[in-house]
Scaffold this active site. Structure first.
Site, PDB file in Angstrom:
ATOM      1  N   GLU A 248       0.854  -0.978  -0.050  1.00 14.56           N
ATOM      2  CA  GLU A 248      -0.109   0.224  -0.131  1.00 14.56           C
ATOM      3  C   GLU A 248       0.914   1.266   0.056  1.00 14.56           C
ATOM      4  O   GLU A 248       1.536   1.431   1.000  1.00 14.56           O
ATOM      5  CB  GLU A 248      -0.994  -0.156   1.417  1.00 14.56           C
ATOM      6  CG  GLU A 248      -1.945  -1.114   1.444  1.00 14.56           C
ATOM      7  CD  GLU A 248      -2.667  -1.030   0.295  1.00 14.56           C
ATOM      8  OE1 GLU A 248      -3.106  -2.347  -0.276  1.00 14.56           O
ATOM      9  OE2 GLU A 248      -3.140  -0.011  -0.340  1.00 14.56           O
ATOM     10  N   CYS A 282      -2.563   8.944   3.053  1.00 14.35           N
ATOM     11  CA  CYS A 282      -2.186   8.566   1.532  1.00 14.35           C
ATOM     12  C   CYS A 282      -3.713   8.613   0.638  1.00 14.35           C
ATOM     13  O   CYS A 282      -3.731   8.902  -0.475  1.00 14.35           O
ATOM     14  CB  CYS A 282      -1.932   7.164   1.384  1.00 14.35           C
ATOM     15  SG  CYS A 282      -3.117   6.064   2.235  1.00 14.35           S
ATOM     16  N   GLU A 461      -6.132  -4.669   0.868  1.00 16.72           N
ATOM     17  CA  GLU A 461      -6.385  -5.194   2.058  1.00 16.72           C
ATOM     18  C   GLU A 461      -7.742  -4.912   2.206  1.00 16.72           C
ATOM     19  O   GLU A 461      -8.702  -4.421   1.522  1.00 16.72           O
ATOM     20  CB  GLU A 461      -5.654  -4.245   2.942  1.00 16.72           C
ATOM     21  CG  GLU A 461      -4.195  -4.013   2.738  1.00 16.72           C
ATOM     22  CD  GLU A 461      -3.382  -3.045   3.797  1.00 16.72           C
ATOM     23  OE1 GLU A 461      -3.407  -2.013   3.773  1.00 16.72           O
ATOM     24  OE2 GLU A 461      -2.455  -3.701   4.655  1.00 16.72           O
TER      25      GLU A 461
HETATM   26  O1  TXE Z   1       7.658   5.792   4.546  1.00 15.57           O
HETATM   27  P1  TXE Z   1       8.974   4.764   4.424  1.00 15.57           P
HETATM   28  P2  TXE Z   1       7.419   6.962   5.331  1.00 15.57           P
HETATM   29  C1  TXE Z   1       4.568   8.013   1.591  1.00 15.57           C
HETATM   30  C2  TXE Z   1       4.599   9.538   1.853  1.00 15.57           C
HETATM   31  C3  TXE Z   1       5.750   9.941   3.038  1.00 15.57           C
HETATM   32  C4  TXE Z   1       6.715   8.696   2.187  1.00 15.57           C
HETATM   33  C5  TXE Z   1       7.811   8.315   3.324  1.00 15.57           C
HETATM   34  O2  TXE Z   1       4.856  10.097   0.788  1.00 15.57           O
HETATM   35  O3  TXE Z   1       6.413  11.086   2.565  1.00 15.57           O
HETATM   36  O4  TXE Z   1       5.988   7.598   1.978  1.00 15.57           O
HETATM   37  O5  TXE Z   1       7.050   7.849   4.632  1.00 15.57           O
HETATM   38  C6  TXE Z   1      10.091   0.892   6.821  1.00 15.57           C
HETATM   39  N1  TXE Z   1      13.116  -2.045   3.878  1.00 15.57           N
HETATM   40  N2  TXE Z   1       3.503   7.482   2.689  1.00 15.57           N
HETATM   41  O6  TXE Z   1       8.784   7.609   5.768  1.00 15.57           O
HETATM   42  O7  TXE Z   1      10.003   5.114   4.513  1.00 15.57           O
HETATM   43  C7  TXE Z   1      10.082   2.261   7.628  1.00 15.57           C
HETATM   44  O8  TXE Z   1      10.916   1.887   8.899  1.00 15.57           O
HETATM   45  C8  TXE Z   1      11.963  -2.386   4.623  1.00 15.57           C
HETATM   46  C9  TXE Z   1       2.709   6.818   2.136  1.00 15.57           C
HETATM   47  O9  TXE Z   1       6.507   6.579   6.467  1.00 15.57           O
HETATM   48  O10 TXE Z   1       8.459   3.934   3.077  1.00 15.57           O
HETATM   49  C10 TXE Z   1       8.685   2.300   8.121  1.00 15.57           C
HETATM   50  O11 TXE Z   1       8.327   1.361   9.117  1.00 15.57           O
HETATM   51  N3  TXE Z   1      11.316  -1.498   5.349  1.00 15.57           N
HETATM   52  C11 TXE Z   1       2.122   5.892   3.014  1.00 15.57           C
HETATM   53  C12 TXE Z   1       7.821   1.939   6.777  1.00 15.57           C
HETATM   54  O12 TXE Z   1       8.677   1.187   6.071  1.00 15.57           O
HETATM   55  C13 TXE Z   1      11.808  -0.253   5.248  1.00 15.57           C
HETATM   56  C14 TXE Z   1       1.834   6.304   4.565  1.00 15.57           C
HETATM   57  C15 TXE Z   1       7.512   3.066   5.890  1.00 15.57           C
HETATM   58  O13 TXE Z   1       8.418   3.845   5.556  1.00 15.57           O
HETATM   59  C16 TXE Z   1      12.647   0.180   4.533  1.00 15.57           C
HETATM   60  C17 TXE Z   1       3.060   6.930   4.687  1.00 15.57           C
HETATM   61  C18 TXE Z   1      13.374  -0.915   3.653  1.00 15.57           C
HETATM   62  N4  TXE Z   1      14.443  -0.765   2.947  1.00 15.57           N
HETATM   63  C19 TXE Z   1       3.832   7.557   3.999  1.00 15.57           C
HETATM   64  N5  TXE Z   1      12.845   1.506   4.444  1.00 15.57           N
HETATM   65  C20 TXE Z   1       0.283   5.337   2.835  1.00 15.57           C
HETATM   66  N6  TXE Z   1       0.233   4.581   1.601  1.00 15.57           N
HETATM   67  O14 TXE Z   1      -0.583   5.605   3.553  1.00 15.57           O
HETATM   68  C21 TXE Z   1      11.760   2.065   5.368  1.00 15.57           C
HETATM   69  N7  TXE Z   1      11.052   0.920   5.763  1.00 15.57           N
END
Ligand code: TXE
Length: 480
Positions: A248, A282, A461
């Site tokens: 997602e 999102c 989901e």
């Molecule tokens: O997401 P991340 P973040 C988008 C929104 C935001 C951007 C980054 O644009 O600015 O995503 O948000 C874990 N391997 N959304 O920082 O970095 C990380 O530790 C495995 C949309 O929340 O993707 C966290 O637990 N895991 C979204 C989770 O991934 C990894 C809502 C999300 O982190 C990883 C939030 C890796 N290499 C942000 N790197 C929606 N769809 O609702 C990070 N993580």
């Protein structure tokens, strides 16, 4: 200073390396707790515990598993105010939002899947005179759940609940930016007597803990919510390992307002779909398209209402917006406002950081921002900003607005405002997205498929979609 712990094998334990990471209170811009800087070693321990617990947990009846989940939900519900205050302190969102949305939805997620599993049946296919097929839908085993910082407990339980209900054991990682309610959930699981190893929560950084979960060959499915870039990284690792994947990801959702809309309803809901949770959902409608006959009237009313929206510290009961989640995220959002100006946009209201008085002076606050005059194909209108920033653009025809709405790499959600039912059906059918709300926003029935197309993710989901994801179907044929 509060030190959070991992929850592994039913115990609250520190990280093997005894290293910790600062956790910030975004409303004050200060460190207020420490979380484990866990590594692959901690994840391996969690996988061990989950594997050990799997025979027992998957061997329980659906109603026994359901009872545990209801018990956990009821304890959270009895501590709602405490959870809401913790969520707000960790994320920066208004306490009112955490107590009306985040925590109640976390409770609903657990209760919904605790009951959905009781009604989750499988199929049988009879072949006249030949035999009968029946489909078994069995739990996968150990699964990984990785969740983001915008709706911490809400999205954490949204993954864990169907996984547990289906009989899997879970290794879960909350965002390192908002770990608190996940830690509190561990305490509740212990209090509820959840058998050890059924749920394991490992705190830490994405590229260490999240990566270790993705790479561990004994974790057979990954359910992830977060950024599209991270989703790509996870898919690149998990796909060659033939793991089941639910992604997602981001969104850049259109909010289409036709001239025949219910003006007042469209305006008040657009305030929420633009700025709720500081625009960090999102599903927010960050690109607003307004049919030209009402463009000026809507613009004037929307700008006036937005200018009045109070940005304040999270426990202020009048706060419409709290703090955004972190300093880097505040800087990212502010940089997009500068980009919008460079691309020819005009900031109609907002556009700057808000500095509050006293203890909140170093918090991460941004005034809700409306920008007009941008081309629909510019970066500001194509890239996910994920903050309290929207653009408004007039349109003249349905064809034109659908071209603009469908022009991004994303396809998660869309909203359509019109009193013309035929047009509502037609436009909804033409929109490239996984979810369309007509004359509403964020109305959620947990039975419905939830997710997006294109760069907004893979899979769905919700309801039986989630139970299908967290089970493996096996067809058995018996010759008659
Ligand atoms: O997401 P991340 P973040 C988008 C929104 C935001 C951007 C980054 O644009 O600015 O995503 O948000 C874990 N391997 N959304 O920082 O970095 C990380 O530790 C495995 C949309 O929340 O993707 C966290 O637990 N895991 C979204 C989770 O991934 C990894 C809502 C999300 O982190 C990883 C939030 C890796 N290499 C942000 N790197 C929606 N769809 O609702 C990070 N993580």
């Amino acid at each position: 200073m509060i030190y959070l712990k991992n929850y592994i094998g039913g115990e609250l334990v520190g990280p093997v390396n005894n290293e910790h990471i600062d956790n910030y209170d975004p409303s004050r811009g200060q460190v207020y707790s420490q979380i484990p800087d866990s590594t692959k070693e901690d994840v391996d321990k969690a996988v061990e515990a989950a594997e050990k617990a799997f025979p027992l947990w998957s061997g329980l009846s659906k109603s026994e598993r359901s009872d545990y989940m209801i018990k956990i939900a009821n304890i959270i519900e009895s501590r709602l105010d405490e959870f809401a205050a913790a969520e707000s302190l960790d994320n920066g969102k208004p306490v009112s939002l955490a107590s009306h949305v985040d925590i109640p939805r976390g409770v609903s997620n657990l209760k919904f899947f605790a009951t959905a599993i009781l009604h989750y049946a499988s199929e049988s296919h009879y072949m006249e005179g030949v035999g009968v097929n029946y489909t078994l839908r069995k739990p996968i085993g150990v699964v990984g759940c990785i969740s983001p910082w915008n709706l911490p407990l809400y999205l954490f339980t949204w993954k864990i609940a169907p996984a547990l209900a289906a009989g899997n054991c879970v290794v879960a990682k909350p965002s390192e930016i908002t770990p608190m309610t996940a830690f509190m959930l561990s305490e509740v699981c212990k209090e509820a007597g959840l058998p050890e190893g059924v749920l394991n929560i490992v705190h830490g950084l994405g590229h260490k803990v999240g990566d270790a979960i993705t790479r561990n060959p004994r974790i057979k499915a990954i359910s992830f919510t977060g950024g599209t870039t991270t989703g790509e990284t996870i898919a690149g690792i998990a796909a060659p390992m033939f793991k089941k994947l639910s992604l997602e990801l981001g969104g850049k959702n259109p909010n289409i307002i036709f001239a025949d809309c219910d003006f007042d309803k469209a305006l008040s809901t657009t305030m929420r779909s633009s700025f709720a949770n500081q625009g960090q959902i999102c599903l927010c409608g960050s690109r607003i398209f307004i049919e030209r006959p009402i463009y000026e009237k809507f613009k004037e009313a929307f700008v006036a209402k937005t200018a009045r929206a109070k940005v304040s510290y999270p426990s202020d009961p009048e706060a419409k917006l709290g703090a955004v989640v972190s300093k880097p995220h505040m800087e990212k959002v502010l940089s997009y406002i500068e980009l919008a100006k460079e691309e020819g946009g005009t900031v109609l209201t907002g556009g700057e950081q808000v500095v509050l008085e006293g203890e909140y002076a170093s918090g991460y606050y941004i005034r809700p921002t409306i920008i007009e005059g941008l081309d629909y194909q510019c970066r500001t209108n194509q890239e996910e900003i994920f903050g309290p920033v929207v653009t408004i653009t007039p349109f003249d025809t349905e064809e034109e607005v659908l071209t603009m709405a469908n022009s991004t790499q994303y396809g998660l959600a869309a909203t359509v405002w019109t009193e013309n039912l035929t047009r509502a059906h037609r436009v909804a059918d033409e929109l490239h997205s996984g979810i369309v709300w007509v004359n509403s926003w964020l109305v959620r029935d947990l039975r419905t498929p939830f997710g997006g197309v294109k760069s907004s993710g893979v899979g769905r989901e919700g309801g039986f979609e989630a139970l299908r994801f967290f089970t493996e179907p096996k067809n058995v044929f018996i010759k008659s």
